[in-house]
Design a protein around this motif. Structure first.
Motif, PDB file in Angstrom:
ATOM      1  N   ALA A 109      46.079   3.115  -2.860  1.00 38.26           N
ATOM      2  CA  ALA A 109      45.832   4.235  -2.944  1.00 38.26           C
ATOM      3  C   ALA A 109      44.415   4.692  -2.157  1.00 38.26           C
ATOM      4  O   ALA A 109      44.825   6.022  -2.284  1.00 38.26           O
ATOM      5  N   LEU A 110      43.908   4.254  -1.882  1.00 42.28           N
ATOM      6  CA  LEU A 110      42.200   4.956  -1.402  1.00 42.28           C
ATOM      7  C   LEU A 110      42.308   4.616   0.102  1.00 42.28           C
ATOM      8  O   LEU A 110      41.945   5.917   1.342  1.00 42.28           O
ATOM      9  N   GLN A 111      43.040   4.390   0.916  1.00 43.15           N
ATOM     10  CA  GLN A 111      43.368   4.432   2.393  1.00 43.15           C
ATOM     11  C   GLN A 111      44.610   5.910   2.470  1.00 43.15           C
ATOM     12  O   GLN A 111      43.846   6.091   4.030  1.00 43.15           O
ATOM     13  N   ILE A 112      44.755   6.257   2.285  1.00 42.39           N
ATOM     14  CA  ILE A 112      45.283   7.631   2.657  1.00 42.39           C
ATOM     15  C   ILE A 112      44.469   8.799   2.795  1.00 42.39           C
ATOM     16  O   ILE A 112      44.501  10.107   3.292  1.00 42.39           O
ATOM     17  N   LEU A 113      43.435   8.606   1.465  1.00 46.95           N
ATOM     18  CA  LEU A 113      42.293   9.746   1.709  1.00 46.95           C
ATOM     19  C   LEU A 113      42.481  10.124   2.538  1.00 46.95           C
ATOM     20  O   LEU A 113      41.722  11.457   3.131  1.00 46.95           O
ATOM     21  N   SER A 114      41.805   9.478   3.885  1.00 48.09           N
ATOM     22  CA  SER A 114      41.009   9.498   5.434  1.00 48.09           C
ATOM     23  C   SER A 114      41.539  10.992   5.580  1.00 48.09           C
ATOM     24  O   SER A 114      40.855  11.774   6.551  1.00 48.09           O
ATOM     25  N   LEU A 115      42.771  10.740   5.484  1.00 48.85           N
ATOM     26  CA  LEU A 115      43.765  11.940   6.419  1.00 48.85           C
ATOM     27  C   LEU A 115      43.711  12.881   5.757  1.00 48.85           C
ATOM     28  O   LEU A 115      44.116  14.377   6.283  1.00 48.85           O
ATOM     29  N   THR A 116      43.704  13.277   4.130  1.00 50.26           N
ATOM     30  CA  THR A 116      43.655  15.270   3.518  1.00 50.26           C
ATOM     31  C   THR A 116      42.250  15.026   4.428  1.00 50.26           C
ATOM     32  O   THR A 116      41.909  16.553   4.940  1.00 50.26           O
ATOM     33  N   LEU A 117      41.327  14.340   3.940  1.00 44.30           N
ATOM     34  CA  LEU A 117      39.938  14.814   4.289  1.00 44.30           C
ATOM     35  C   LEU A 117      39.469  15.691   6.187  1.00 44.30           C
ATOM     36  O   LEU A 117      39.289  16.198   6.252  1.00 44.30           O
ATOM     37  N   CYS A 118      40.494  14.335   6.699  1.00 48.41           N
ATOM     38  CA  CYS A 118      40.227  14.230   8.068  1.00 48.41           C
ATOM     39  C   CYS A 118      40.936  16.131   8.910  1.00 48.41           C
ATOM     40  O   CYS A 118      40.426  16.647   9.906  1.00 48.41           O
ATOM     41  N   CYS A 119      42.230  15.537   8.003  1.00 49.49           N
ATOM     42  CA  CYS A 119      42.819  17.456   8.318  1.00 49.49           C
ATOM     43  C   CYS A 119      42.224  18.634   7.357  1.00 49.49           C
ATOM     44  O   CYS A 119      41.646  19.462   8.734  1.00 49.49           O
ATOM     45  N   SER A 120      41.533  18.235   6.629  1.00 50.02           N
ATOM     46  CA  SER A 120      40.971  19.329   6.285  1.00 50.02           C
ATOM     47  C   SER A 120      39.492  19.448   7.210  1.00 50.02           C
ATOM     48  O   SER A 120      38.845  20.909   7.398  1.00 50.02           O
ATOM     49  N   LEU A 121      38.906  18.953   7.186  1.00 48.90           N
ATOM     50  CA  LEU A 121      37.653  18.535   7.836  1.00 48.90           C
ATOM     51  C   LEU A 121      37.598  19.503   9.174  1.00 48.90           C
ATOM     52  O   LEU A 121      36.957  20.009  10.484  1.00 48.90           O
ATOM     53  N   THR A 122      38.891  19.318   9.801  1.00 46.57           N
ATOM     54  CA  THR A 122      39.070  19.861  11.345  1.00 46.57           C
ATOM     55  C   THR A 122      38.808  21.656  10.943  1.00 46.57           C
ATOM     56  O   THR A 122      38.742  22.187  11.986  1.00 46.57           O
ATOM     57  N   LEU A 123      38.750  21.714   9.990  1.00 44.81           N
ATOM     58  CA  LEU A 123      39.331  23.844   9.786  1.00 44.81           C
ATOM     59  C   LEU A 123      37.958  24.077  10.137  1.00 44.81           C
ATOM     60  O   LEU A 123      37.130  25.150   9.815  1.00 44.81           O
ATOM     61  N   ASP A 140      40.306  13.268  17.892  1.00 51.04           N
ATOM     62  CA  ASP A 140      39.826  12.783  16.601  1.00 51.04           C
ATOM     63  C   ASP A 140      40.114  12.073  15.533  1.00 51.04           C
ATOM     64  O   ASP A 140      40.801  11.309  14.838  1.00 51.04           O
ATOM     65  N   TYR A 141      40.159  12.727  14.748  1.00 52.15           N
ATOM     66  CA  TYR A 141      40.472  13.855  13.561  1.00 52.15           C
ATOM     67  C   TYR A 141      42.226  13.492  13.550  1.00 52.15           C
ATOM     68  O   TYR A 141      42.782  12.890  12.098  1.00 52.15           O
ATOM     69  N   SER A 142      43.234  14.000  14.200  1.00 54.89           N
ATOM     70  CA  SER A 142      44.316  14.188  14.540  1.00 54.89           C
ATOM     71  C   SER A 142      44.761  12.296  14.897  1.00 54.89           C
ATOM     72  O   SER A 142      45.470  11.593  14.062  1.00 54.89           O
ATOM     73  N   ASP A 143      43.111  11.703  14.916  1.00 49.97           N
ATOM     74  CA  ASP A 143      44.092  10.333  15.426  1.00 49.97           C
ATOM     75  C   ASP A 143      43.863   9.516  13.955  1.00 49.97           C
ATOM     76  O   ASP A 143      44.827   8.427  13.516  1.00 49.97           O
ATOM     77  N   ALA A 144      42.776   9.973  13.465  1.00 47.90           N
ATOM     78  CA  ALA A 144      41.902   9.208  12.152  1.00 47.90           C
ATOM     79  C   ALA A 144      43.474   9.290  10.974  1.00 47.90           C
ATOM     80  O   ALA A 144      43.898   8.766  10.738  1.00 47.90           O
ATOM     81  N   LEU A 145      43.926  10.648  11.404  1.00 47.26           N
ATOM     82  CA  LEU A 145      44.701  10.721  10.479  1.00 47.26           C
ATOM     83  C   LEU A 145      46.414  10.032  10.894  1.00 47.26           C
ATOM     84  O   LEU A 145      47.103   9.173   8.898  1.00 47.26           O
ATOM     85  N   GLU A 146      46.612   9.910  11.868  1.00 51.32           N
ATOM     86  CA  GLU A 146      48.021   9.146  12.298  1.00 51.32           C
ATOM     87  C   GLU A 146      47.877   7.648  11.819  1.00 51.32           C
ATOM     88  O   GLU A 146      49.106   7.207  11.744  1.00 51.32           O
TER      89      GLU A 146
END
Length: 458
Positions: A10-24, A33-39
């Motif tokens: 459950a916890l592995q996916i959360l960084s994708l949300t964080l990375c997406c949000s933080l680019t804003l 970098d955030y896009s790479d982490a999201l992928e």
């Protein structure tokens, strides 16, 4: 692979949300970098797939596995996800994974760009399995495949496993309100994700969620009591089942806008934990997440029925803010949120997710978090969440990324069978490989599977 030690899926996916949000909002790492982490965050789930893999599977070192799961019990339980480095499919963390994946897409899918379809595919891989688990036998929910005690004695890839594929269920006679209500939450949240793109599938998810929730509520009891040693201590429900009942009802209410679920929340909320201040959010304890979820209705419509949840969300948020009168969290000298010694990053990511989600709700409605006589803005929450994500990605004293494959320096010895052990099918007749496996398994057996976080393949 992105598996960091013995961490719940459950916890592995959360960084994708964080990375997406933080680019804003932030630029410590570049947008790329955030896009790479999201992928990479989403790609992790392809490595955890059980069942018949699709033609568009990107991780080619994985193969079909668990193709007869459930067959000896005359039920189809093929599919779903393995848990971390195990070959067991645990229903409680898998359902929580699905709920959080769905919540990620609901709140931040518009920022995921070309990864949103991969995220939805990850959700569907789980919901397809959960639907089968919930609808195969009336009055029954299948909640686990694989004997964890036997599985933990044998380190082998899922494609090569020969350990028992026992099936475990909860029923009207042996209830499991916690795992059933979490399954209902997962199906309801996913129904929102697919509402526009696949309305027929969305409707099926929501209808099944309602039936599973009714089962969870009518036949109350903890699955830890019903299944005992096959779920404990692995994913024992330490918090009980009240938090899952309120969580499940809240997700069905959001998905359906059915007034009966609002009435349920109003009538049962105080009994199920609405009055509790809780400072943890995980696969086991949903109280803080439920309050943030329900606070949205108060912020958007000033719905007085949900004012209590806004107040408790503020209490939770304020506990995390250094300098706040309610501050009680711990941070390492390097600035990482610290909750527990075992798999601490699961708490870092879930906490950061709630910070960003609550910040979004506040920003959308001009609100603030109230900490005694002071207030905390949404921007403050975003800054704190950013610091946690950046720490994970490498902005830390060790200058090391804790996402495998991201950055220049990251963990090389991962607690994951598929990424640490070659397949015997790739090396048929290899005496060296067979000897290496035997020696490695002997070492693992001698350790009696204890202290796996310190186990390393050389």
């Amino acid at each position: 692979m992105a598996s960091i030690g013995k961490i719940s899926l459950a916890l592995q996916i959360l960084s994708l949300t964080l990375c997406c949000s933080l680019t804003l909002f932030c630029t410590a790492f570049t947008s790329q970098d955030y896009s790479d982490a999201l992928e990479k965050s989403i790609l992790f789930f392809e490595g955890q797939r059980s069942g018949k893999l699709p033609a568009n599977q990107r991780l080619k070192w994985r193969g079909d596995s668990g193709l007869s799961d459930g067959s000896s019990y005359h039920v189809d339980l093929v599919g779903g996800y393995y848990d971390a480095g195990d070959n067991v499919k645990f229903g409680l963390p898998m359902a929580f994974t699905t709920t959080l994946l769905s919540w990620s897409v609901i709140e931040f899918g518009s920022s995921m760009q070309n990864q949103v379809e991969n995220a939805k595919a990850a959700i569907r891989w789980s919901t397809d399995y959960l639907l089968k688990a919930a609808t195969s036998t009336p009055g029954t929910l299948y909640v686990q495949v694989g004997d964890p005690n036997m599985d933990h004695r044998c380190w082998e890839r899922p494609e090569d496993m020969d350990t028992p594929r026992n099936v475990y269920k909860v029923s009207t006679q042996n209830p499991g309100s916690d795992v059933a209500a979490e399954t209902a939450a997962a199906l309801a949240a996913a129904s929102i994700v697919f509402k526009d793109s696949d309305p027929v599938y969305s409707s099926k998810l929501l209808k099944t969620a309602m039936k599973v929730f009714d089962f969870a509520d009518k036949y109350r009891g903890s699955y830890s009591d019903s299944l005992n040693s096959v779920v404990c201590p692995f994913y024992c429900s330490y918090s009980g089942y009240n938090d899952e009942l309120l969580w499940g009802a809240s997700w069905i209410h959001r998905a359906s806008q059915n007034s009966s679920y609002l009435a349920y929340i109003q009538s049962n909320g105080h009994i199920l934990g609405a009055d509790d201040d809780d400072y943890s959010f995980s696969w086991d304890d949903k109280r803080a997440g439920t309050k943030v979820l329900l606070s949205k209705a108060f912020l958007e419509k000033n719905t007085q029925e949900f004012q209590l949840y806004k107040a408790h969300s503020d209490n939770y948020i304020c506990s995390l803010i250094p300098g706040s009168s309610s501050f009680q969290a711990q941070y390492t000298p390097g600035g990482l949120f610290y909750k527990a010694s075992e798999s601490n990053l699961q708490y870092v990511t879930t906490t950061s997710f709630l910070l960003l989600t609550y910040a979004k709700y506040l920003l959308s409605n001009g609100g603030v978090a109230r900490c005694g006589s002071s207030t905390v803005s949404a921007d403050n929450l975003i800054v704190l969440a950013k610091k946690q994500v950046d720490y994970i990605l490498g902005d830390n004293p060790a200058k090391m990324s804790y996402m495998v494959g991201f950055g220049q320096k990251y963990p090389q010895h991962v607690h994951h069978r598929g990424s640490s052990l070659p397949s015997i099918h790739s090396h048929p007749g290899s005496n060296f490989l067979q000897q290496w496996i035997s020696v490695s398994l002997l070492r693992l057996t001698q350790s009696e599977c204890l202290g796996w976080s310190n186990f390393r393949w050389s």
